[in-house]
Design an enzyme around this catalytic site. Structure first.
Site, PDB file in Angstrom:
ATOM      1  N   LYS A  22       0.836  -1.212   0.000  1.00 27.06           N
ATOM      2  CA  LYS A  22       0.000   0.000   0.000  1.00 27.06           C
ATOM      3  C   LYS A  22       0.867   1.257   0.000  1.00 27.06           C
ATOM      4  CE  LYS A  22      -2.917   0.485   3.628  1.00 27.06           C
ATOM      5  NZ  LYS A  22      -2.775   1.746   4.374  1.00 27.06           N
ATOM      6  N   SER A  23       1.864   1.291   0.868  1.00 24.38           N
ATOM      7  CA  SER A  23       2.725   2.485   0.954  1.00 24.38           C
ATOM      8  C   SER A  23       3.409   2.768  -0.378  1.00 24.38           C
ATOM      9  CB  SER A  23       3.805   2.279   2.023  1.00 24.38           C
ATOM     10  OG  SER A  23       3.231   2.169   3.293  1.00 24.38           O
ATOM     11  N   ARG A  27       2.786   5.953  -3.259  1.00 27.28           N
ATOM     12  CA  ARG A  27       3.930   6.784  -3.667  1.00 27.28           C
ATOM     13  C   ARG A  27       4.192   6.681  -5.160  1.00 27.28           C
ATOM     14  NH1 ARG A  27       4.246   5.577   1.637  1.00 27.28           N
ATOM     15  NH2 ARG A  27       5.574   6.764   3.064  1.00 27.28           N
ATOM     16  N   GLY A  95      -4.899   7.624   5.323  1.00 28.67           N
ATOM     17  CA  GLY A  95      -4.013   8.588   5.986  1.00 28.67           C
ATOM     18  C   GLY A  95      -2.803   8.917   5.132  1.00 28.67           C
ATOM     19  N   SER A 167       7.001   8.771  12.545  1.00 23.05           N
ATOM     20  CA  SER A 167       5.945   8.706  11.534  1.00 23.05           C
ATOM     21  C   SER A 167       6.520   8.877  10.140  1.00 23.05           C
ATOM     22  CB  SER A 167       4.896   9.794  11.774  1.00 23.05           C
ATOM     23  OG  SER A 167       4.083   9.919  10.623  1.00 23.05           O
ATOM     24  N   ASP A 315       1.849  -1.408  11.729  1.00 25.96           N
ATOM     25  CA  ASP A 315       0.555  -1.827  11.166  1.00 25.96           C
ATOM     26  C   ASP A 315       0.261  -3.304  11.440  1.00 25.96           C
ATOM     27  OD1 ASP A 315       0.185   0.727  10.235  1.00 25.96           O
ATOM     28  OD2 ASP A 315       0.846   0.275   8.196  1.00 25.96           O
ATOM     29  N   LYS A 342      -4.582   5.535  14.558  1.00 26.87           N
ATOM     30  CA  LYS A 342      -4.671   4.889  13.242  1.00 26.87           C
ATOM     31  C   LYS A 342      -6.128   4.923  12.762  1.00 26.87           C
ATOM     32  CE  LYS A 342      -0.321   3.949  12.978  1.00 26.87           C
ATOM     33  NZ  LYS A 342       0.489   4.711  12.029  1.00 26.87           N
ATOM     34  N   ARG A 346      -6.496   1.541  17.776  1.00 27.47           N
ATOM     35  CA  ARG A 346      -6.270   0.089  17.668  1.00 27.47           C
ATOM     36  C   ARG A 346      -5.941  -0.565  19.001  1.00 27.47           C
ATOM     37  NH1 ARG A 346      -3.324   0.012  11.701  1.00 27.47           N
ATOM     38  NH2 ARG A 346      -5.306  -0.020  10.563  1.00 27.47           N
ATOM     39  N   ARG A 388      -7.699  -3.675   9.468  1.00 28.72           N
ATOM     40  CA  ARG A 388      -6.732  -4.596  10.090  1.00 28.72           C
ATOM     41  C   ARG A 388      -7.306  -5.269  11.336  1.00 28.72           C
ATOM     42  NH1 ARG A 388      -2.768  -3.781   6.604  1.00 28.72           N
ATOM     43  NH2 ARG A 388      -2.086  -1.645   6.140  1.00 28.72           N
TER      44      ARG A 388
END
Ligand code: S3P
Length: 433
Positions: A22-23, A27, A95, A167, A315, A342, A346, A388
């Protein structure tokens, strides 16, 4: 509302492949969009989060050809080639989409408003807006949250910013704004976080320095379109890594997983808990290391999780709590306060679910203590629309003797389209309820 009924399962078997990271997928579209020329992306995660980024960049004038579900060509418009969108950009649940876009849009000559779903609209944005304002950006948040408006600001100034929290989203937003800034922009992190932005910028030909905990770049550098093969997401693999430790048949393998060292905290934590796992490294893809990971049913034991591993597994912690529930003895997680901001809180949501299925636990401000070794009882668990959390409790069915109902599972599609089919092929029993 979409719910699941998950019946008890005894083992997982076979070879599993998870969708793209996903990250890296987010990008690839953002950097491809501000590059010169074509960027060819394969293995793209066609989940709702990354599709929100894709749609936002299309609305800012970036043409994208979708060759198939997971292959794209992004026709970059150059550093200054984006155009004003005619509507508010809705980043959904994502996010990463909103925070990285805030950085990138700080340097544009047009105004943009960014928003998202109820979960995203409750998440903190000042952690990004404040350092960007120090660079000269003009950003308004709504009581610190989305909607966020980014206005044209003229030339930004490079800054030297010590991150107050670990972060990658904040680090990345500042580095992306740094592309539009005068001079050098440097970010120093309190603990290592995922470095996909730094790696991918280098893949686009940008010089990024990394010196200990500091990443920096000089503004004004152009990006050259490139090829990006997105590896499988270790955060999606995580559900099967834990499932394999709890109940893997011989030969159970999760294939093609990105094992960037800033993401492999889960492997280290599972190994400390006694997991029997073997990493078969493959050729790197797009500057990112990749492996097939073989798991065997292991006798996990409770540990005090070293806090320095927490940002490297951030995560994956929800499903690691399920591993802890299946381990002999107590597991203590600390240094995990970031989990509270998150897609849901969580820590609180997992504690509530664990209590419902009969796993004794103690919630702490920055973590949780979990007493493992109990069989789980029938219960209804509320995922609080957090993907998640939903998938973690599906894995918990390997520890249960009775069905679990998991509520509000729609958002699994944000990060893992096809989860129920993949999990079903491996041996879990998930049905719509
Ligand atoms: C991400 C960074 C992490 C992570 C998120 C993706 C990224 O968030 O939880 O899922 O792609 O940079 P934080 O930066 O808020 O820790």
């Amino acid at each position: 509302m979409k719910n699941w009924r998950v019946d008890p399962a005894g083992q997982v078997a076979g070879r599993v492949r998870v969708p793209g990271d996903k990250s890296i997928s987010h990008r690839s579209v953002m950097l491809g969009g501000i590059a010169e020329g074509r960027t060819e992306v394969t293995g793209f995660l066609a989940g709702a989060d990354c599709l929100a980024t894709l749609s936002a960049f299309q609305k800012m004038g970036v043409p994208v050809d979708r060759l198939d579900e997971t292959s794209l060509v992004v026709h970059g418009r150059g550093l200054h080639g984006l155009g004003a969108p005619s509507e508010v950009l809705d980043m959904g649940n994502a996010g990463t989409a909103i925070r990285l876009s805030m950085g990138l849009l700080s340097g544009q000559r047009f105004e943009t408003t960014l928003t998202g779903d109820a979960s995203l609209r409750s998440r903190p944005m000042e952690r990004v807006a404040a350092p960007l304002r120090q660079m000269g950006a003009r950003i308004d948040t709504t009581d610190g949250k989305p909607p966020v408006t980014v206005r044209p600001a003229g030339r930004l100034q490079g800054i030297d910013y010590p991150l107050p929290m670990a972060s990658a989203q904040v680090k990345s937003a500042i580095l992306l704004a740094g592309l539009y800034a005068e001079g050098r922009t440097a970010v120093t992190e309190p603990a290592p976080t995922r470095d996909h932005t730094e790696r991918m910028l280098r893949g686009f030909g940008v010089e990024v320095q990394t010196d200990g905990a500091t990443a920096s770049l000089v503004g004004g550098q152009k990006l050259q379109g490139t090829r990006i093969a997105v590896p499988g997401d270790i955060s999606s693999a995580a559900f099967f890594l834990v499932a394999g430790c709890l109940a893997g048949a011989d030969g159970f393998v999760v294939e093609n997983v990105g094992i960037n060292p800033t993401r492999t905290g889960i492997l280290d934590i599972l190994k400390l808990m006694g997991a029997d796992l073997t990493i078969h490294e493959r050729a790197a893809q797009g500057g990112e290391p990749v492996a097939d990971i073989e798991l065997r049913r292991s006798s996990l034991k409770g540990i005090a999780v070293p806090p320095e591993l927490v940002p490297l597994a951030i995560d994956e912690l929800p499903v690691l709590f399920i591993a802890a529930a299946g381990a002999e003895g107590e597991t203590l997680f600390t240094g995990a306060a970031e989990l509270r901001v998150k897609e849901s809180d969580r820590l609180a949501v997992m504690a509530e679910g664990l209590t419902r299925v009969g796993v004794p636990n103690e919630l702490r401000p920055d973590g949780i203590r979990i007493e493992g070794g109990h069989r789980l009882r029938a219960a209804t668990i509320d995922s609080h629309s957090d993907h998640r959390i939903a998938m973690s409790f599906a894995v918990a069915s390997l520890l249960a003797d009775a069905p679990l109902t998991i509520r509000d599972v729609e958002n699994v599609a944000t990060s893992f389209p096809g989860f129920t089919a993949t999990a079903g092929a491996a041996g879990l029993h998930i049905a719509d309820a």
